[in-house]
Design a protein around this motif. Structure first.
Motif, short mmCIF file in Angstrom:
data_model
loop_
_atom_site.label_atom_id
_atom_site.label_comp_id
_atom_site.label_asym_id
_atom_site.label_seq_id
_atom_site.Cartn_x
_atom_site.Cartn_y
_atom_site.Cartn_z
N VAL A 112 0.86 -1.18 0.00
CA VAL A 112 0.00 0.00 0.00
C VAL A 112 0.90 1.24 0.00
N TYR A 113 0.29 2.39 0.04
CA TYR A 113 1.06 3.62 0.14
C TYR A 113 0.52 4.46 1.30
N LYS A 114 1.27 5.45 1.70
CA LYS A 114 0.87 6.30 2.82
C LYS A 114 -0.11 7.36 2.33
N LYS A 115 -1.37 7.20 2.71
CA LYS A 115 -2.38 8.18 2.35
C LYS A 115 -2.30 9.41 3.25
N ASP A 116 -1.84 9.19 4.47
CA ASP A 116 -1.79 10.25 5.47
C ASP A 116 -0.48 10.11 6.24
N SER A 117 0.33 11.14 6.25
CA SER A 117 1.64 11.06 6.89
C SER A 117 1.54 10.88 8.40
N THR A 118 0.36 11.12 8.97
CA THR A 118 0.20 10.98 10.42
C THR A 118 -0.34 9.62 10.82
N LYS A 119 -0.67 8.79 9.84
CA LYS A 119 -1.28 7.50 10.15
C LYS A 119 -0.42 6.35 9.65
N LYS A 120 -0.31 5.31 10.46
CA LYS A 120 0.44 4.12 10.05
C LYS A 120 -0.33 3.39 8.95
N PRO A 121 0.33 3.07 7.84
CA PRO A 121 -0.38 2.43 6.72
C PRO A 121 -0.61 0.93 6.96
N HIS A 122 -1.85 0.50 6.77
CA HIS A 122 -2.20 -0.91 6.90
C HIS A 122 -2.94 -1.37 5.65
N SER A 123 -2.82 -2.65 5.35
CA SER A 123 -3.55 -3.21 4.22
C SER A 123 -5.05 -3.08 4.41
N ASP A 124 -5.51 -3.19 5.65
CA ASP A 124 -6.95 -3.12 5.89
C ASP A 124 -7.56 -1.77 5.51
N ASP A 125 -6.73 -0.74 5.39
CA ASP A 125 -7.24 0.55 4.93
C ASP A 125 -7.77 0.45 3.51
N PHE A 126 -7.29 -0.55 2.77
CA PHE A 126 -7.65 -0.70 1.36
C PHE A 126 -8.39 -2.02 1.09
N ILE A 127 -8.89 -2.67 2.14
CA ILE A 127 -9.39 -4.04 1.97
C ILE A 127 -10.61 -4.11 1.05
N ASP A 128 -11.47 -3.11 1.06
CA ASP A 128 -12.63 -3.15 0.18
C ASP A 128 -12.20 -3.07 -1.29
N LYS A 129 -11.28 -2.17 -1.59
CA LYS A 129 -10.77 -2.08 -2.96
C LYS A 129 -10.00 -3.34 -3.34
N TRP A 130 -9.30 -3.93 -2.38
CA TRP A 130 -8.56 -5.17 -2.64
C TRP A 130 -9.52 -6.28 -3.06
N ARG A 131 -10.60 -6.43 -2.32
CA ARG A 131 -11.57 -7.48 -2.66
C ARG A 131 -12.16 -7.25 -4.05
N GLN A 132 -12.44 -6.01 -4.37
CA GLN A 132 -12.98 -5.69 -5.70
C GLN A 132 -11.96 -6.01 -6.79
N ALA A 133 -10.72 -5.59 -6.56
CA ALA A 133 -9.68 -5.79 -7.57
C ALA A 133 -9.39 -7.27 -7.80
N VAL A 134 -9.32 -8.03 -6.73
CA VAL A 134 -9.06 -9.47 -6.86
C VAL A 134 -10.22 -10.17 -7.54
N ALA A 135 -11.44 -9.78 -7.21
CA ALA A 135 -12.60 -10.38 -7.86
C ALA A 135 -12.58 -10.12 -9.37
N GLU A 136 -12.11 -8.94 -9.76
CA GLU A 136 -12.04 -8.60 -11.18
C GLU A 136 -10.87 -9.29 -11.88
N ASN A 137 -9.75 -9.41 -11.17
CA ASN A 137 -8.56 -9.96 -11.82
C ASN A 137 -7.57 -10.51 -10.79
N PRO A 138 -7.69 -11.78 -10.43
CA PRO A 138 -6.74 -12.36 -9.47
C PRO A 138 -5.33 -12.54 -10.03
#
Length: 281
Positions: free
Chosen positions: A84-110
């Motif tokens: 992932v990338y840092k969306k906010d310099s004050t927040k620790k980046p986690h995969s779960d911040d993008f989990i909804d988009k991840w599920r969509q992307a994988v469903a479209e193209n694993p």
């Protein structure tokens, strides 16, 4: 994603099923292979198979509550870590911040690439990484009890993107995970992983997809004639992604040619009105 959906890799998926049947599931596996060969697809199908209480010798049942949750990649004992990338310099980046988009992307193209994923989440020119903060979240999740009493599976996609701090923090967990916990590390560049990580995992390398298998799949899924499918399969060098790109490029090329021919016909007929209409298309 089921084993039956995977393009090729029959011998490799047979090894995974055999390990489950014989009760010798490794607690940490490194699934390597080039771009477009299906590492993520294999990992998800394997995780589904592990968690399915009604699996048979070939695949998960597809009907149980576990499989229904896997259909949405929302099983409580299936966990993902990915760059992932840092969306906010004050927040620790986690995969779960993008989990909804991840599920969509994988469903479209694993079979997606890292660049495709980063474009999908709008990272622009930022580099995708798995940060040290992610290791803390992985450890937290895997120390909890299984929600459904079976396996817990952690899939780390593009594991070579773990920074050194993240890798070091996971060493003990990968070496001695809780009972019925499975790590699946997916990598296109296994040599970039820390040697200490490499020494703690069992390797499975996916080969380029066989031309015959790819050609049949192209015919089945895209309705290509056999000659075209074989030509694309040969040129794709075993990568499903390259095959799909070739289909899309071929379609655009045909469209451009037809568009150009329409202009030439209007020009030859001195059809000025038609040429203006063509220009406005």
């Amino acid at each position: 994603m089921y084993f039956r959906d995977i393009i090729g890799q029959n011998s490799e998926t047979s090894l995974l099923r055999a390990a489950v049947a014989e009760g010798r599931v490794p607690h940490a596996q490194l699934i390597g292979g080039g771009e477009g060969v299906g590492k993520l697809a294999v990992a998800i199908a394997y995780a589904r198979y592990l968690c399915c209480p009604n699996r048979n010798g070939e695949d998960a049942c597809g009907e149980c509550p576990s499989c229904k949750k896997f259909d949405k990649l929302a099983h409580p004992d299936l966990h993902f870590a990915f760059p992932v990338y840092k969306k906010d310099s004050t927040k620790k980046p986690h995969s779960d911040d993008f989990i909804d988009k991840w599920r969509q992307a994988v469903a479209e193209n694993p079979y997606m690439t890292l660049n495709q994923w980063m474009d999908y989440i709008g990272a622009e020119n930022q580099q995708g990484l798995i940060y040290a903060s992610q290791s803390e979240e992985i450890i937290r999740k895997l120390t909890l009890k299984s929600s459904e009493g079976g396996y817990k599976v952690m899939i780390i996609w593009m594991a070579e993107k773990m920074n050194a701090e993240c890798s070091n923090k996971l060493l003990k967990m990968i070496e001695e995970p809780p009972e019925q916990t499975v790590f699946l590390l997916l990598s296109e560049s296994t040599d970039l992983l820390l040697p200490t990580i490499q020494s703690r995992v069992q390797r499975l390398t996916l080969r380029p997809i066989e031309e015959d298998v790819m050609a049949r799949t192209l015919c089945d899924r895209y309705g290509l004639i056999d000659a075209d499918a074989r030509q694309i399969a040969h040129a794709s060098a075993g990568s499903w992604l390259q095959a799909i790109e070739a289909i899309h490029l071929g379609g655009r090329t045909k469209e451009y040619i037809e568009h150009f021919m329409a202009l030439m016909r209007r020009s030859y007929a001195r059809d000025l009105k038609g040429m203006r209409q063509w220009a406005d298309m």
